[in-house]
Scaffold this motif. Structure first.
Motif, short mmCIF file in Angstrom:
data_model
loop_
_atom_site.label_atom_id
_atom_site.label_comp_id
_atom_site.label_asym_id
_atom_site.label_seq_id
_atom_site.Cartn_x
_atom_site.Cartn_y
_atom_site.Cartn_z
N ARG A 182 16.92 11.29 -3.95
CA ARG A 182 17.51 11.83 -5.34
C ARG A 182 16.67 11.30 -6.59
O ARG A 182 16.79 11.30 -7.49
CB ARG A 182 18.96 11.08 -5.57
CG ARG A 182 20.00 11.59 -4.42
CD ARG A 182 20.79 13.00 -5.11
NE ARG A 182 20.91 13.22 -6.28
CZ ARG A 182 22.15 12.78 -6.86
NH1 ARG A 182 23.14 12.46 -6.15
NH2 ARG A 182 22.58 12.88 -8.10
N GLY A 183 15.49 10.71 -5.81
CA GLY A 183 14.33 10.14 -6.77
C GLY A 183 13.04 10.08 -6.44
O GLY A 183 12.59 11.14 -5.54
N SER A 184 12.24 9.17 -6.68
CA SER A 184 10.76 9.29 -6.36
C SER A 184 10.43 8.62 -4.80
O SER A 184 9.26 8.43 -4.63
CB SER A 184 10.13 8.59 -7.56
OG SER A 184 10.63 7.05 -7.41
N GLY A 185 11.53 8.09 -4.33
CA GLY A 185 11.23 7.29 -2.98
C GLY A 185 10.93 6.07 -3.07
O GLY A 185 10.44 5.26 -2.09
N LEU A 186 11.15 5.39 -4.32
CA LEU A 186 10.49 3.90 -4.36
C LEU A 186 11.52 2.63 -4.08
O LEU A 186 11.16 1.88 -4.09
CB LEU A 186 9.98 3.76 -5.64
CG LEU A 186 8.64 4.66 -6.13
CD1 LEU A 186 8.30 4.32 -7.60
CD2 LEU A 186 7.50 3.96 -5.37
N GLY A 187 12.88 3.29 -4.04
CA GLY A 187 14.04 2.24 -3.89
C GLY A 187 13.76 1.51 -2.96
O GLY A 187 13.87 0.09 -3.32
N LEU A 188 14.00 1.75 -1.85
CA LEU A 188 14.02 0.82 -0.80
C LEU A 188 12.45 0.07 -0.62
O LEU A 188 12.52 -0.96 -0.15
CB LEU A 188 14.27 1.44 0.73
CG LEU A 188 15.71 2.00 0.88
CD1 LEU A 188 15.98 2.74 2.04
CD2 LEU A 188 16.62 0.71 1.10
N LEU A 189 11.30 0.77 -0.70
CA LEU A 189 10.22 0.23 -1.11
C LEU A 189 9.83 -0.77 -1.85
O LEU A 189 9.28 -1.78 -1.61
CB LEU A 189 9.01 1.34 -1.23
CG LEU A 189 8.60 2.06 -0.16
CD1 LEU A 189 7.85 3.32 -0.47
CD2 LEU A 189 7.78 1.43 0.95
N ALA A 233 0.89 -1.29 0.04
CA ALA A 233 0.12 0.19 0.18
C ALA A 233 0.79 1.35 -0.07
O ALA A 233 0.67 2.23 -0.85
CB ALA A 233 -0.95 -0.04 1.32
N CYS A 234 1.79 1.11 0.61
CA CYS A 234 2.77 2.68 0.73
C CYS A 234 3.35 2.52 -0.56
O CYS A 234 3.61 3.66 -1.23
CB CYS A 234 4.08 2.04 1.85
SG CYS A 234 4.97 3.64 2.35
N TYR A 235 3.76 1.61 -1.17
CA TYR A 235 4.36 1.47 -2.52
C TYR A 235 3.49 2.07 -3.63
O TYR A 235 3.85 3.10 -4.22
CB TYR A 235 4.95 0.17 -3.01
CG TYR A 235 5.43 0.02 -4.40
CD1 TYR A 235 6.83 0.06 -4.51
CD2 TYR A 235 4.53 -0.24 -5.61
CE1 TYR A 235 7.37 0.27 -5.78
CE2 TYR A 235 5.12 -0.18 -6.96
CZ TYR A 235 6.51 0.17 -7.06
OH TYR A 235 7.28 -0.17 -8.29
N ARG A 236 2.32 1.63 -3.46
CA ARG A 236 1.23 2.42 -4.40
C ARG A 236 1.10 3.92 -4.09
O ARG A 236 0.80 4.52 -5.16
CB ARG A 236 -0.18 1.75 -4.20
CG ARG A 236 -0.01 0.35 -5.04
CD ARG A 236 -1.59 -0.35 -5.18
NE ARG A 236 -1.34 -1.41 -4.78
CZ ARG A 236 -1.80 -2.06 -3.39
NH1 ARG A 236 -2.67 -1.13 -2.99
NH2 ARG A 236 -1.91 -3.22 -3.02
N ARG A 237 0.97 4.14 -2.97
CA ARG A 237 0.90 5.59 -2.53
C ARG A 237 2.08 6.28 -3.11
O ARG A 237 1.80 7.65 -3.64
CB ARG A 237 0.75 5.98 -0.99
CG ARG A 237 -0.51 5.64 -0.46
CD ARG A 237 -0.81 6.23 1.09
NE ARG A 237 0.16 5.64 1.76
CZ ARG A 237 0.13 4.53 2.52
NH1 ARG A 237 -0.83 3.71 2.42
NH2 ARG A 237 1.14 4.14 3.40
N GLN A 238 3.23 5.87 -3.05
CA GLN A 238 4.34 6.54 -3.26
C GLN A 238 4.44 6.81 -4.73
O GLN A 238 4.92 7.93 -5.07
CB GLN A 238 5.61 5.74 -2.75
CG GLN A 238 7.08 6.49 -2.81
CD GLN A 238 6.87 7.70 -1.97
OE1 GLN A 238 6.38 7.70 -0.85
NE2 GLN A 238 7.50 8.75 -2.45
N LEU A 239 3.92 5.70 -5.77
CA LEU A 239 3.95 6.00 -7.05
C LEU A 239 3.02 7.17 -7.62
O LEU A 239 3.41 7.53 -8.57
CB LEU A 239 2.99 4.76 -7.67
CG LEU A 239 3.86 3.47 -7.78
CD1 LEU A 239 3.03 2.26 -8.23
CD2 LEU A 239 5.29 3.63 -8.85
#
Length: 193
Positions: free
Chosen positions: A153-160, A134-140
């Motif tokens: 340096r990006g969209s915040g999706l890397g560690l997620l 759910a956090c991944y989908r919100r971050q997208l």
């Protein structure tokens, strides 16, 4: 630091599970070459496509983290020096497909970043698989991430992405460089996919 890609012979890889080991400077062309080496080794090892995709994706994300967030001896951020190792869990029975793999990544970071990185890692570790998804989908959908997070340096999706694809919570540690005056520590990240 001298760059070195180590691809063990197939018999050694089968015994140890080691797939690829890289130590050196992480720059766009080396990340691309590392990704191609990992992809080739996973194909040669007959790793199922879904696992191959998750491992490849996590390797690229971890390599980008080293490239963008690591620091060198002088403290320069974005220096991209580190180590990345990929391994495969042994197949349960001879002739069966590999069912899992792991990635271990280490790079120097500033001591002042330890608390922030540690808090982020603990939040990720505390999430259930459903919460991570759910956090991944919100971050997208978050177009404002880079503005709100000055360290990103990006969209915040890397560690997620890595946490979402992992079969266990991400493991991490901060290890001293062994030099008392050093303003850096080694950030170690371990994912089991």
């Amino acid at each position: 630091m001298m760059a070195a890609v180590h691809e063990p012979p197939p018999d050694q890889a089968a015994q140890t599970g080691l797939c690829v080991h890289y130590q050196g400077l992480f720059q766009p062309h080396t990340v691309q070459a590392l990704g191609m080496a990992v992809r080739q080794r996973l194909v040669e090892a007959s790793v199922p496509q879904g696992l191959r995709r998750r491992l490849f994706s996590a390797v690229v994300e971890m390599a980008h983290n080293v490239m963008h967030y690591g620091c060198d001896r002088s403290g320069r951020r974005g220096a991209g020096v580190g180590v990345l190792t990929v391994g495969l869990d042994p197949a349960p029975n001879p002739g069966e497909a590999v069912r899992g793999g792991w990635i271990l990544c280490a790079n120097p970071v500033h001591r002042e970043d330890v608390e922030r990185i540690g808090q982020r890692m603990e939040r990720l570790r505390a999430m259930s698989r459903e919460e991570t998804q759910a956090c991944y989908r919100r971050q997208l959908l978050d177009d404002e991430h880079a503005r709100r997070d000055p360290h990103s340096r990006g969209s915040g999706l890397g560690l997620l992405t890595i946490a979402r694809d992992s079969r266990q919570p991400l493991e991490y540690a901060f290890v001293s460089t062994g030099e008392p005056a050093d303003e850096r520590v080694i950030f170690v990240l371990h994912a089991r996919l």
